[in-house]
Design a protein around this motif. Structure first.
Motif, PDB file in Angstrom:
ATOM      1  N   PHE A 144      -6.950 -15.152  29.564  1.00 35.82           N
ATOM      2  CA  PHE A 144      -6.800 -16.168  30.451  1.00 35.82           C
ATOM      3  C   PHE A 144      -5.567 -15.422  31.374  1.00 35.82           C
ATOM      4  CE2 PHE A 144      -3.655 -19.366  32.140  1.00 35.82           C
ATOM      5  CZ  PHE A 144      -4.791 -20.137  32.994  1.00 35.82           C
ATOM      6  N   LEU A 145      -4.534 -15.146  30.953  1.00 31.82           N
ATOM      7  CA  LEU A 145      -3.296 -14.545  31.823  1.00 31.82           C
ATOM      8  C   LEU A 145      -3.776 -13.589  32.499  1.00 31.82           C
ATOM      9  CD1 LEU A 145      -0.143 -14.976  29.213  1.00 31.82           C
ATOM     10  CD2 LEU A 145      -0.784 -16.437  31.380  1.00 31.82           C
ATOM     11  N   PHE A 146      -4.441 -12.428  31.851  1.00 27.45           N
ATOM     12  CA  PHE A 146      -4.659 -11.408  32.664  1.00 27.45           C
ATOM     13  C   PHE A 146      -5.706 -11.549  33.837  1.00 27.45           C
ATOM     14  CE2 PHE A 146      -7.683  -7.404  33.324  1.00 27.45           C
ATOM     15  CZ  PHE A 146      -6.791  -6.628  33.409  1.00 27.45           C
ATOM     16  N   ILE A 147      -6.766 -12.250  33.500  1.00 31.00           N
ATOM     17  CA  ILE A 147      -7.949 -12.788  34.605  1.00 31.00           C
ATOM     18  C   ILE A 147      -7.081 -13.716  35.544  1.00 31.00           C
ATOM     19  CG2 ILE A 147      -9.792 -14.176  35.222  1.00 31.00           C
ATOM     20  CD1 ILE A 147     -10.835 -13.173  32.225  1.00 31.00           C
ATOM     21  N   HIS A 148      -6.294 -14.511  35.315  1.00 33.00           N
ATOM     22  CA  HIS A 148      -5.584 -15.455  36.473  1.00 33.00           C
ATOM     23  C   HIS A 148      -4.647 -14.620  37.275  1.00 33.00           C
ATOM     24  CE1 HIS A 148      -3.580 -19.083  38.147  1.00 33.00           C
ATOM     25  NE2 HIS A 148      -4.496 -19.657  37.842  1.00 33.00           N
ATOM     26  N   ALA A 149      -3.810 -13.847  36.715  1.00 29.24           N
ATOM     27  CA  ALA A 149      -2.966 -13.077  37.397  1.00 29.24           C
ATOM     28  C   ALA A 149      -3.395 -11.999  38.190  1.00 29.24           C
ATOM     29  CB  ALA A 149      -2.007 -12.202  36.350  1.00 29.24           C
ATOM     30  N   ARG A 150      -4.652 -11.367  37.870  1.00 26.11           N
ATOM     31  CA  ARG A 150      -5.258 -10.479  38.547  1.00 26.11           C
ATOM     32  C   ARG A 150      -5.993 -11.052  39.819  1.00 26.11           C
ATOM     33  NH1 ARG A 150      -9.580  -6.045  36.498  1.00 26.11           N
ATOM     34  NH2 ARG A 150      -9.420  -4.798  38.133  1.00 26.11           N
ATOM     35  N   ARG A 151      -6.492 -12.258  39.507  1.00 25.59           N
ATOM     36  CA  ARG A 151      -7.084 -13.148  41.008  1.00 25.59           C
ATOM     37  C   ARG A 151      -6.106 -13.310  41.739  1.00 25.59           C
ATOM     38  NH1 ARG A 151      -9.486 -17.840  38.473  1.00 25.59           N
ATOM     39  NH2 ARG A 151     -10.497 -16.331  37.408  1.00 25.59           N
ATOM     40  N   ASN A 152      -4.616 -13.624  41.311  1.00 30.43           N
ATOM     41  CA  ASN A 152      -3.681 -13.800  42.150  1.00 30.43           C
ATOM     42  C   ASN A 152      -2.760 -12.528  42.524  1.00 30.43           C
ATOM     43  OD1 ASN A 152      -3.957 -16.607  42.483  1.00 30.43           O
ATOM     44  ND2 ASN A 152      -3.210 -16.964  40.137  1.00 30.43           N
ATOM     45  N   GLY A 153      -3.042 -11.397  41.917  1.00 29.38           N
ATOM     46  CA  GLY A 153      -2.570 -10.119  42.236  1.00 29.38           C
ATOM     47  C   GLY A 153      -1.087 -10.173  41.772  1.00 29.38           C
ATOM     48  N   ARG A 154      -0.635 -10.654  40.913  1.00 31.72           N
ATOM     49  CA  ARG A 154       0.776 -10.764  40.210  1.00 31.72           C
ATOM     50  C   ARG A 154       0.789 -10.004  38.867  1.00 31.72           C
ATOM     51  NH1 ARG A 154       2.278 -12.695  44.722  1.00 31.72           N
ATOM     52  NH2 ARG A 154       1.960 -14.792  45.148  1.00 31.72           N
ATOM     53  N   LEU A 155       1.148  -8.844  38.717  1.00 31.56           N
ATOM     54  CA  LEU A 155       1.430  -8.044  37.551  1.00 31.56           C
ATOM     55  C   LEU A 155       0.359  -8.297  36.407  1.00 31.56           C
ATOM     56  CD1 LEU A 155       5.395  -8.827  37.756  1.00 31.56           C
ATOM     57  CD2 LEU A 155       4.136  -6.797  38.174  1.00 31.56           C
ATOM     58  N   TYR A 156      -0.723  -8.084  36.479  1.00 29.25           N
ATOM     59  CA  TYR A 156      -1.573  -8.643  35.638  1.00 29.25           C
ATOM     60  C   TYR A 156      -1.670  -7.961  34.421  1.00 29.25           C
ATOM     61  CZ  TYR A 156      -4.503  -4.988  37.948  1.00 29.25           C
ATOM     62  OH  TYR A 156      -4.894  -3.761  38.550  1.00 29.25           O
ATOM     63  N   TRP A 157      -1.383  -6.534  34.357  1.00 38.88           N
ATOM     64  CA  TRP A 157      -1.070  -6.107  33.066  1.00 38.88           C
ATOM     65  C   TRP A 157       0.030  -6.429  32.276  1.00 38.88           C
ATOM     66  CZ3 TRP A 157      -4.747  -3.208  30.770  1.00 38.88           C
ATOM     67  CH2 TRP A 157      -5.824  -2.839  31.595  1.00 38.88           C
ATOM     68  N   PHE A 158       0.930  -6.700  32.972  1.00 41.71           N
ATOM     69  CA  PHE A 158       2.148  -7.337  32.150  1.00 41.71           C
ATOM     70  C   PHE A 158       1.988  -8.588  31.392  1.00 41.71           C
ATOM     71  CE2 PHE A 158       5.860 -10.482  32.554  1.00 41.71           C
ATOM     72  CZ  PHE A 158       6.633  -9.899  31.606  1.00 41.71           C
ATOM     73  N   TRP A 159       1.248  -9.572  32.264  1.00 40.60           N
ATOM     74  CA  TRP A 159       0.873 -10.945  31.679  1.00 40.60           C
ATOM     75  C   TRP A 159       0.037 -10.658  30.467  1.00 40.60           C
ATOM     76  CZ3 TRP A 159       4.468 -14.434  32.495  1.00 40.60           C
ATOM     77  CH2 TRP A 159       5.075 -14.493  33.827  1.00 40.60           C
ATOM     78  N   GLY A 160      -1.006  -9.886  30.584  1.00 37.33           N
ATOM     79  CA  GLY A 160      -1.960  -9.658  29.601  1.00 37.33           C
ATOM     80  C   GLY A 160      -1.286  -9.176  28.376  1.00 37.33           C
ATOM     81  N   ILE A 161      -0.490  -8.047  28.278  1.00 40.83           N
ATOM     82  CA  ILE A 161       0.056  -7.503  27.216  1.00 40.83           C
ATOM     83  C   ILE A 161       1.125  -8.563  26.769  1.00 40.83           C
ATOM     84  CG2 ILE A 161       1.611  -5.691  26.444  1.00 40.83           C
ATOM     85  CD1 ILE A 161       0.474  -3.710  28.599  1.00 40.83           C
ATOM     86  N   TRP A 162       1.965  -9.110  27.408  1.00 41.27           N
ATOM     87  CA  TRP A 162       2.917 -10.248  26.685  1.00 41.27           C
ATOM     88  C   TRP A 162       2.096 -11.236  26.167  1.00 41.27           C
ATOM     89  CZ3 TRP A 162       6.447 -13.907  29.764  1.00 41.27           C
ATOM     90  CH2 TRP A 162       7.444 -14.292  28.942  1.00 41.27           C
ATOM     91  N   GLY A 163       1.049 -11.606  26.805  1.00 41.08           N
ATOM     92  CA  GLY A 163       0.131 -12.719  26.171  1.00 41.08           C
ATOM     93  C   GLY A 163      -0.636 -12.307  24.907  1.00 41.08           C
ATOM     94  N   MET A 164      -0.751 -11.107  24.613  1.00 39.64           N
ATOM     95  CA  MET A 164      -1.206 -10.667  23.438  1.00 39.64           C
ATOM     96  C   MET A 164      -0.192 -10.393  22.362  1.00 39.64           C
ATOM     97  SD  MET A 164      -3.969 -10.073  21.764  1.00 39.64           S
ATOM     98  CE  MET A 164      -5.347  -9.136  22.385  1.00 39.64           C
ATOM     99  N   ILE A 165       1.079 -10.457  22.537  1.00 34.52           N
ATOM    100  CA  ILE A 165       2.215 -10.351  21.634  1.00 34.52           C
ATOM    101  C   ILE A 165       2.534 -11.576  20.941  1.00 34.52           C
ATOM    102  CG2 ILE A 165       4.441  -9.288  21.612  1.00 34.52           C
ATOM    103  CD1 ILE A 165       3.923  -7.155  23.427  1.00 34.52           C
ATOM    104  N   SER A 166       2.800 -12.594  21.774  1.00 39.98           N
ATOM    105  CA  SER A 166       3.462 -13.881  21.309  1.00 39.98           C
ATOM    106  C   SER A 166       2.691 -15.017  22.078  1.00 39.98           C
ATOM    107  CB  SER A 166       4.794 -13.876  21.669  1.00 39.98           C
ATOM    108  OG  SER A 166       5.195 -13.798  22.843  1.00 39.98           O
TER     109      SER A 166
END
Length: 74
Positions: free
Chosen positions: A26-48
């Protein structure tokens, strides 16, 4: 109650993995749609969980509009 990782039931481990994977997706797709650091949000979302999604929602709903209003007034 303190659990050792070997004592956790398999269904709980699967549930945790599904929760983290869904949050990260969710974080990766939503952040990518908005163009906001999508890799950071996706990785952080997988960690905690649930802190990344809470911080992301605050970032998108509060910080970004504030920054846009400040830049448009300048």
């Amino acid at each position: 109650m303190h659990y050792n990782l070997n004592e956790l039931p398999y269904w709980l481990l699967i549930l945790i993995f599904v929760l983290l994977f869904a949050q990260a997706t969710f974080l990766f797709i939503h952040a990518r749609r908005n163009g906001r650091l999508y890799w950071f949000w996706g990785i952080w979302g997988m960690i905690s969980a649930p802190m990344p999604i809470i911080v992301y929602l605050i970032y998108i709903k509060v910080f970004i509009p504030y920054r846009q209003r400040r830049n448009s007034n300048a």
